[in-house]
Design a protein around this motif. Sequence first.
Motif, PDB file in Angstrom:
ATOM      1  N   THR A 144       0.829  -1.209   0.000  1.00 56.21           N
ATOM      2  CA  THR A 144       0.000   0.000   0.000  1.00 56.21           C
ATOM      3  C   THR A 144       0.863   1.258   0.000  1.00 56.21           C
ATOM      4  N   ARG A 145       1.984   1.224   0.707  1.00 54.77           N
ATOM      5  CA  ARG A 145       2.872   2.394   0.707  1.00 54.77           C
ATOM      6  C   ARG A 145       3.394   2.690  -0.696  1.00 54.77           C
ATOM      7  N   LYS A 146       3.857   1.646  -1.374  1.00 57.07           N
ATOM      8  CA  LYS A 146       4.441   1.868  -2.700  1.00 57.07           C
ATOM      9  C   LYS A 146       3.368   2.198  -3.734  1.00 57.07           C
ATOM     10  N   GLU A 147       2.212   1.562  -3.620  1.00 56.80           N
ATOM     11  CA  GLU A 147       1.124   1.882  -4.555  1.00 56.80           C
ATOM     12  C   GLU A 147       0.678   3.332  -4.372  1.00 56.80           C
ATOM     13  N   ALA A 148       0.596   3.800  -3.129  1.00 57.83           N
ATOM     14  CA  ALA A 148       0.221   5.188  -2.884  1.00 57.83           C
ATOM     15  C   ALA A 148       1.238   6.147  -3.488  1.00 57.83           C
ATOM     16  N   LEU A 149       2.515   5.827  -3.351  1.00 57.23           N
ATOM     17  CA  LEU A 149       3.565   6.669  -3.935  1.00 57.23           C
ATOM     18  C   LEU A 149       3.462   6.708  -5.455  1.00 57.23           C
ATOM     19  N   LEU A 150       3.241   5.556  -6.065  1.00 55.88           N
ATOM     20  CA  LEU A 150       3.141   5.499  -7.525  1.00 55.88           C
ATOM     21  C   LEU A 150       1.923   6.273  -8.027  1.00 55.88           C
ATOM     22  N   LYS A 151       0.824   6.208  -7.290  1.00 61.04           N
ATOM     23  CA  LYS A 151      -0.350   6.994  -7.663  1.00 61.04           C
ATOM     24  C   LYS A 151      -0.072   8.489  -7.521  1.00 61.04           C
ATOM     25  N   ALA A 152       0.657   8.855  -6.478  1.00 61.88           N
ATOM     26  CA  ALA A 152       0.933  10.268  -6.240  1.00 61.88           C
ATOM     27  C   ALA A 152       1.760  10.885  -7.355  1.00 61.88           C
ATOM     28  N   VAL A 153       2.729  10.138  -7.876  1.00 64.62           N
ATOM     29  CA  VAL A 153       3.582  10.685  -8.938  1.00 64.62           C
ATOM     30  C   VAL A 153       2.979  10.459 -10.323  1.00 64.62           C
ATOM     31  N   GLY A 154       1.877   9.699 -10.395  1.00 62.88           N
ATOM     32  CA  GLY A 154       1.145   9.574 -11.644  1.00 62.88           C
ATOM     33  C   GLY A 154       1.580   8.480 -12.584  1.00 62.88           C
ATOM     34  N   THR A 155       2.515   7.626 -12.161  1.00 64.42           N
ATOM     35  CA  THR A 155       2.971   6.571 -13.067  1.00 64.42           C
ATOM     36  C   THR A 155       2.213   5.269 -12.881  1.00 64.42           C
ATOM     37  N   GLY A 156       1.618   5.067 -11.693  1.00 68.06           N
ATOM     38  CA  GLY A 156       0.936   3.813 -11.442  1.00 68.06           C
ATOM     39  C   GLY A 156       1.892   2.642 -11.565  1.00 68.06           C
ATOM     40  N   LEU A 157       1.355   1.477 -11.896  1.00 65.39           N
ATOM     41  CA  LEU A 157       2.175   0.279 -11.962  1.00 65.39           C
ATOM     42  C   LEU A 157       3.012   0.187 -13.237  1.00 65.39           C
ATOM     43  N   ALA A 158       3.032   1.266 -14.038  1.00 67.26           N
ATOM     44  CA  ALA A 158       3.970   1.310 -15.154  1.00 67.26           C
ATOM     45  C   ALA A 158       5.403   1.375 -14.640  1.00 67.26           C
ATOM     46  N   THR A 159       5.569   1.875 -13.421  1.00 63.06           N
ATOM     47  CA  THR A 159       6.865   1.875 -12.747  1.00 63.06           C
ATOM     48  C   THR A 159       6.916   0.687 -11.802  1.00 63.06           C
ATOM     49  N   PRO A 160       7.949  -0.144 -11.849  1.00 65.11           N
ATOM     50  CA  PRO A 160       8.010  -1.297 -10.947  1.00 65.11           C
ATOM     51  C   PRO A 160       8.168  -0.862  -9.497  1.00 65.11           C
ATOM     52  N   MET A 161       7.470  -1.549  -8.598  1.00 65.51           N
ATOM     53  CA  MET A 161       7.597  -1.245  -7.176  1.00 65.51           C
ATOM     54  C   MET A 161       9.016  -1.486  -6.680  1.00 65.51           C
ATOM     55  N   SER A 162       9.710  -2.406  -7.324  1.00 66.44           N
ATOM     56  CA  SER A 162      11.080  -2.726  -6.909  1.00 66.44           C
ATOM     57  C   SER A 162      12.048  -1.575  -7.145  1.00 66.44           C
ATOM     58  N   ALA A 163      11.615  -0.532  -7.859  1.00 65.86           N
ATOM     59  CA  ALA A 163      12.464   0.649  -8.066  1.00 65.86           C
ATOM     60  C   ALA A 163      12.519   1.521  -6.827  1.00 65.86           C
ATOM     61  N   ILE A 164      11.589   1.297  -5.882  1.00 68.15           N
ATOM     62  CA  ILE A 164      11.476   2.123  -4.687  1.00 68.15           C
ATOM     63  C   ILE A 164      12.027   1.368  -3.486  1.00 68.15           C
ATOM     64  N   THR A 165      12.896   2.020  -2.736  1.00 70.72           N
ATOM     65  CA  THR A 165      13.392   1.477  -1.473  1.00 70.72           C
ATOM     66  C   THR A 165      12.866   2.349  -0.345  1.00 70.72           C
ATOM     67  N   LEU A 166      12.158   1.720   0.605  1.00 71.43           N
ATOM     68  CA  LEU A 166      11.575   2.451   1.716  1.00 71.43           C
ATOM     69  C   LEU A 166      12.357   2.202   3.003  1.00 71.43           C
ATOM     70  N   GLY A 167      12.332   3.186   3.875  1.00 71.70           N
ATOM     71  CA  GLY A 167      12.923   3.075   5.193  1.00 71.70           C
ATOM     72  C   GLY A 167      11.946   3.576   6.233  1.00 71.70           C
ATOM     73  N   PRO A 168      12.339   3.613   7.499  1.00 69.85           N
ATOM     74  CA  PRO A 168      11.425   4.049   8.565  1.00 69.85           C
ATOM     75  C   PRO A 168      10.867   5.451   8.362  1.00 69.85           C
ATOM     76  N   SER A 169      11.619   6.312   7.706  1.00 67.79           N
ATOM     77  CA  SER A 169      11.182   7.698   7.543  1.00 67.79           C
ATOM     78  C   SER A 169      10.596   7.999   6.168  1.00 67.79           C
ATOM     79  N   GLU A 177      14.471   6.156 -14.858  1.00 67.83           N
ATOM     80  CA  GLU A 177      14.392   7.437 -15.553  1.00 67.83           C
ATOM     81  C   GLU A 177      13.218   8.288 -15.084  1.00 67.83           C
ATOM     82  N   ASP A 178      12.138   7.636 -14.619  1.00 68.25           N
ATOM     83  CA  ASP A 178      10.958   8.395 -14.207  1.00 68.25           C
ATOM     84  C   ASP A 178      10.926   8.636 -12.703  1.00 68.25           C
ATOM     85  N   ALA A 179      12.053   8.463 -12.015  1.00 68.38           N
ATOM     86  CA  ALA A 179      12.102   8.711 -10.577  1.00 68.38           C
ATOM     87  C   ALA A 179      11.794  10.177 -10.282  1.00 68.38           C
ATOM     88  N   PRO A 180      10.898  10.460  -9.344  1.00 69.69           N
ATOM     89  CA  PRO A 180      10.541  11.854  -9.045  1.00 69.69           C
ATOM     90  C   PRO A 180      11.691  12.608  -8.386  1.00 69.69           C
TER      91      PRO A 180
END
Length: 222
Positions: A144-169, A177-180
């Motif tokens: 849900t965290r990564k899906e929310a981020l992808l929706k916020a930047v407008g790419t949706g699942l066209a960007t792989p979730m594995s491109a995002i690394t999350l931490g506690p903060s 190339e489409d990283a915000p």
Amino acid sequence: MTAVWWAAPLPPEVAPGLVALLDGHERDRLDRFRRAADRARYLAAHALVRLVLADAVGTAAAALVFDRTCRCGAQHGKPVLPGGPGFSLTHAGDLVGVAVHPGGDVGLDVEQARELTDLPAMSAHVCSPRETAPDAQAFFTLWTRKEALLKAVGTGLATPMSAITLGPSGVLDWTGEDAPRDPLWLADLCPASGYHAAVAGTGERPAIVEERGDALLAGQAR
């Protein structure tokens, strides 16, 4: 402030007043759903966002005109209200959600906890190389965290979730190339027992409030 509204789905046959709020595009989409549960979720989510946005901009819910221009130029992209606040819709199980963020783009996602028979494969799809494979409950939080981020930047699942690394903060890294480039904020939500949800957006993290929208829908259903 970002407001997140949660509500139960409503079948079109018991809520003709909500159907009347939709535009031609939305009614066409509603009619194409074969499953009753999908129609009920679609109607509640899209009627709720119209009611919430109408109050925010001071106009009638049925009069709102959305721009759905996709990157390809066709009218099937993420809806935007020109001149209005950012918003995002989501649904799962017996829950629909709408997030409204006056300060810019926003993404909302909700998932119903359930058994995952293919957790290792799903984790490989969601986790970046720097993240540890989660257990079943942590998986839904991560999704849900990564899906929310992808929706916020407008790419949706066209960007792989594995491109995002999350931490506690929040976001530690976002590759591709489409990283915000703008700062991102992220928050977990508590919509109901058995559900995981998150909301995200660009800029500084706002105050976040969660509300029930069932009374708004009931007031317009008939």
